[in-house]
Design a protein around this motif. Sequence first.
Motif, PDB file in Angstrom:
ATOM      1  N   PRO A 182       0.823  -1.216   0.000  1.00 46.48           N
ATOM      2  CA  PRO A 182       0.000   0.000   0.000  1.00 46.48           C
ATOM      3  C   PRO A 182       0.862   1.273   0.000  1.00 46.48           C
ATOM      4  O   PRO A 182       1.814   1.394   0.775  1.00 46.48           O
ATOM      5  CB  PRO A 182      -0.804  -0.126   1.301  1.00 46.48           C
ATOM      6  N   GLY A 183       0.509   2.185  -0.905  1.00 47.93           N
ATOM      7  CA  GLY A 183       1.210   3.464  -0.996  1.00 47.93           C
ATOM      8  C   GLY A 183       2.376   3.476  -1.955  1.00 47.93           C
ATOM      9  O   GLY A 183       2.899   4.544  -2.282  1.00 47.93           O
ATOM     10  N   LYS A 184       2.804   2.325  -2.445  1.00 48.37           N
ATOM     11  CA  LYS A 184       3.953   2.283  -3.355  1.00 48.37           C
ATOM     12  C   LYS A 184       3.529   2.736  -4.753  1.00 48.37           C
ATOM     13  O   LYS A 184       2.493   2.310  -5.271  1.00 48.37           O
ATOM     14  CB  LYS A 184       4.554   0.884  -3.424  1.00 48.37           C
ATOM     15  N   ALA A 233       7.786 -10.566  -1.580  1.00 47.16           N
ATOM     16  CA  ALA A 233       8.584  -9.561  -2.277  1.00 47.16           C
ATOM     17  C   ALA A 233       7.817  -8.249  -2.421  1.00 47.16           C
ATOM     18  O   ALA A 233       8.374  -7.158  -2.225  1.00 47.16           O
ATOM     19  CB  ALA A 233       8.998 -10.079  -3.651  1.00 47.16           C
ATOM     20  N   ALA A 234       6.519  -8.351  -2.744  1.00 49.28           N
ATOM     21  CA  ALA A 234       5.710  -7.137  -2.895  1.00 49.28           C
ATOM     22  C   ALA A 234       5.516  -6.448  -1.546  1.00 49.28           C
ATOM     23  O   ALA A 234       5.570  -5.216  -1.456  1.00 49.28           O
ATOM     24  CB  ALA A 234       4.366  -7.485  -3.526  1.00 49.28           C
ATOM     25  N   LEU A 235       5.309  -7.232  -0.482  1.00 50.90           N
ATOM     26  CA  LEU A 235       5.167  -6.641   0.849  1.00 50.90           C
ATOM     27  C   LEU A 235       6.441  -5.926   1.280  1.00 50.90           C
ATOM     28  O   LEU A 235       6.395  -4.932   2.014  1.00 50.90           O
ATOM     29  CB  LEU A 235       4.813  -7.726   1.872  1.00 50.90           C
ATOM     30  N   ALA A 236       7.580  -6.420   0.815  1.00 47.96           N
ATOM     31  CA  ALA A 236       8.857  -5.784   1.138  1.00 47.96           C
ATOM     32  C   ALA A 236       9.097  -4.520   0.321  1.00 47.96           C
ATOM     33  O   ALA A 236      10.088  -3.810   0.538  1.00 47.96           O
ATOM     34  CB  ALA A 236      10.002  -6.765   0.907  1.00 47.96           C
ATOM     35  N   GLY A 237       8.179  -4.232  -0.620  1.00 48.02           N
ATOM     36  CA  GLY A 237       8.321  -3.032  -1.430  1.00 48.02           C
ATOM     37  C   GLY A 237       9.272  -3.172  -2.596  1.00 48.02           C
ATOM     38  O   GLY A 237       9.723  -2.175  -3.155  1.00 48.02           O
ATOM     39  N   LEU A 238       9.565  -4.433  -3.006  1.00 50.02           N
ATOM     40  CA  LEU A 238      10.534  -4.637  -4.084  1.00 50.02           C
ATOM     41  C   LEU A 238       9.983  -4.257  -5.450  1.00 50.02           C
ATOM     42  O   LEU A 238      10.747  -3.953  -6.363  1.00 50.02           O
ATOM     43  CB  LEU A 238      11.001  -6.092  -4.104  1.00 50.02           C
ATOM     44  N   GLY A 239       8.662  -4.311  -5.623  1.00 51.78           N
ATOM     45  CA  GLY A 239       8.132  -3.978  -6.934  1.00 51.78           C
ATOM     46  C   GLY A 239       6.644  -4.218  -7.041  1.00 51.78           C
ATOM     47  O   GLY A 239       5.934  -4.377  -6.042  1.00 51.78           O
ATOM     48  N   PHE A 240       6.184  -4.268  -8.297  1.00 51.43           N
ATOM     49  CA  PHE A 240       4.766  -4.359  -8.623  1.00 51.43           C
ATOM     50  C   PHE A 240       4.475  -5.713  -9.269  1.00 51.43           C
ATOM     51  O   PHE A 240       5.240  -6.186 -10.106  1.00 51.43           O
ATOM     52  CB  PHE A 240       4.364  -3.233  -9.577  1.00 51.43           C
ATOM     53  N   ALA A 241       3.349  -6.303  -8.890  1.00 52.37           N
ATOM     54  CA  ALA A 241       2.934  -7.594  -9.429  1.00 52.37           C
ATOM     55  C   ALA A 241       1.601  -7.442 -10.146  1.00 52.37           C
ATOM     56  O   ALA A 241       0.829  -6.520  -9.862  1.00 52.37           O
ATOM     57  CB  ALA A 241       2.822  -8.634  -8.317  1.00 52.37           C
ATOM     58  N   ALA A 242       1.325  -8.343 -11.069  1.00 52.22           N
ATOM     59  CA  ALA A 242       0.032  -8.389 -11.755  1.00 52.22           C
ATOM     60  C   ALA A 242      -0.775  -9.530 -11.152  1.00 52.22           C
ATOM     61  O   ALA A 242      -0.253 -10.638 -10.974  1.00 52.22           O
ATOM     62  CB  ALA A 242       0.234  -8.612 -13.247  1.00 52.22           C
ATOM     63  N   HIS A 243      -2.045  -9.251 -10.850  1.00 52.00           N
ATOM     64  CA  HIS A 243      -2.844 -10.286 -10.193  1.00 52.00           C
ATOM     65  C   HIS A 243      -4.322 -10.029 -10.440  1.00 52.00           C
ATOM     66  O   HIS A 243      -4.738  -8.906 -10.750  1.00 52.00           O
ATOM     67  CB  HIS A 243      -2.566 -10.295  -8.686  1.00 52.00           C
ATOM     68  N   ALA A 244      -5.125 -11.091 -10.287  1.00 49.65           N
ATOM     69  CA  ALA A 244      -6.573 -10.967 -10.431  1.00 49.65           C
ATOM     70  C   ALA A 244      -7.134 -10.042  -9.350  1.00 49.65           C
ATOM     71  O   ALA A 244      -6.781 -10.138  -8.180  1.00 49.65           O
ATOM     72  CB  ALA A 244      -7.227 -12.347 -10.330  1.00 49.65           C
ATOM     73  N   ALA A 245      -8.032  -9.151  -9.774  1.00 49.75           N
ATOM     74  CA  ALA A 245      -8.506  -8.079  -8.884  1.00 49.75           C
ATOM     75  C   ALA A 245      -9.214  -8.595  -7.642  1.00 49.75           C
ATOM     76  O   ALA A 245      -9.152  -7.972  -6.584  1.00 49.75           O
ATOM     77  CB  ALA A 245      -9.435  -7.142  -9.659  1.00 49.75           C
ATOM     78  N   ARG A 246      -9.909  -9.745  -7.749  1.00 49.08           N
ATOM     79  CA  ARG A 246     -10.680 -10.228  -6.603  1.00 49.08           C
ATOM     80  C   ARG A 246      -9.983 -11.361  -5.852  1.00 49.08           C
ATOM     81  O   ARG A 246     -10.591 -12.009  -5.003  1.00 49.08           O
ATOM     82  CB  ARG A 246     -12.075 -10.655  -7.059  1.00 49.08           C
ATOM     83  N   LEU A 247      -8.707 -11.583  -6.153  1.00 53.43           N
ATOM     84  CA  LEU A 247      -7.953 -12.623  -5.450  1.00 53.43           C
ATOM     85  C   LEU A 247      -6.661 -12.051  -4.880  1.00 53.43           C
ATOM     86  O   LEU A 247      -5.662 -12.747  -4.745  1.00 53.43           O
ATOM     87  CB  LEU A 247      -7.636 -13.787  -6.405  1.00 53.43           C
ATOM     88  N   ILE A 248      -6.676 -10.768  -4.543  1.00 53.41           N
ATOM     89  CA  ILE A 248      -5.468 -10.095  -4.074  1.00 53.41           C
ATOM     90  C   ILE A 248      -5.030 -10.667  -2.727  1.00 53.41           C
ATOM     91  O   ILE A 248      -5.837 -10.754  -1.793  1.00 53.41           O
ATOM     92  CB  ILE A 248      -5.703  -8.575  -3.970  1.00 53.41           C
ATOM     93  N   PRO A 249      -3.755 -11.050  -2.583  1.00 57.49           N
ATOM     94  CA  PRO A 249      -3.272 -11.623  -1.318  1.00 57.49           C
ATOM     95  C   PRO A 249      -3.352 -10.615  -0.177  1.00 57.49           C
ATOM     96  O   PRO A 249      -3.279  -9.398  -0.391  1.00 57.49           O
ATOM     97  CB  PRO A 249      -1.810 -11.984  -1.634  1.00 57.49           C
ATOM     98  N   PRO A 250      -3.484 -11.101   1.051  1.00 60.67           N
ATOM     99  CA  PRO A 250      -3.564 -10.210   2.215  1.00 60.67           C
ATOM    100  C   PRO A 250      -2.346  -9.296   2.322  1.00 60.67           C
ATOM    101  O   PRO A 250      -1.215  -9.706   2.075  1.00 60.67           O
ATOM    102  CB  PRO A 250      -3.607 -11.187   3.400  1.00 60.67           C
ATOM    103  N   GLY A 251      -2.618  -8.039   2.695  1.00 60.61           N
ATOM    104  CA  GLY A 251      -1.545  -7.072   2.906  1.00 60.61           C
ATOM    105  C   GLY A 251      -1.184  -6.249   1.702  1.00 60.61           C
ATOM    106  O   GLY A 251      -0.493  -5.224   1.825  1.00 60.61           O
TER     107      GLY A 251
END
Length: 304
Positions: A182-184, A233-251
């Motif tokens: 969030p916020g990246k 990796a995404a939680l650590a702020g390393l970068g951006f991932a592509a994912h299904a809008a309604r299956l976004i992982p927690p956090g």
Amino acid sequence: MIYDNHAGQAPARPRFEPVLLRSFIAVVEARSFTRAARHLGLRQSTVSQHVARLEALAGRRLIARDTHRVSPTPDGDALLDFARRLLEAEARIDAYFAASALRGRIRIGASEDFVFSALPEVLADFAGRHPEVDLELTVGLSQTLYAGFDAGELDLIFAKRRAGDRRGRVAWAEELVWIARPGKRPVAGQPVPLVLYPPPSVTRERALEAMDRAHLPWRIACSSGSLSGLRAAALAGLGFAAHAARLIPPGLAPVPPDAGLPPLGLTEFVVIGPEGRHPAAALAEALLSASDRIRSAGITPGGG
């Protein structure tokens, strides 16, 4: 239409046939009669007739149509929840009374997208209803699951639609979105750091194609074959991932549209497997009937 003709009794309301409800749900979710027909494997005229018959039975306008969009009316919104529950109940009834006939082994392959969804609970429910069926679950990239199915190593796969492959039944279609801590946001003038699955990956291909079409420089900040690894990796702020809008992982959270990342478009989740008396056919029906439960469970409060 089916009515009760017993003397002295008011006629019963006409029956809302499942085939009509399936077409109605598909139109609402696809926001298009054309896309709904493609998803259902029907002609557009047939889907339009189904919705028209449903509106006649309800005596209400259920779908609002104009030159720009197709959307449910307030009555349509009310019917949508009832329709989903009715179809799921019908599937549960069928599964319950077929339980004694189901036995054997099902080798199911599920996409990494479902790691944080309600899929495990759906499989547990199925196993509880069919104790004579043994489930063997393989979680992997969609492209790898297709290869396993084609090689006869899997009986059933639940994965993203592979480009050019029209097999299977569509569970749902939805937007792929960019997600991150969030916020990246991307830094202007620098290559966009990406967190991606390794090849072969349907999502990886879509993400890189979108970046290249938008002429945006990019770099691979992290590559992992598991959704848990990409999430970390995404939680650590390393970068951006592509994912299904309604299956976004927690956090994690969707990246705002004004961040400058290119749109990724729709993706379809499909169930591919046998038909008839094979136990995998019953599991396919259970997955399709529980699709709303599976996809909605991916959304977590405050975490996207």
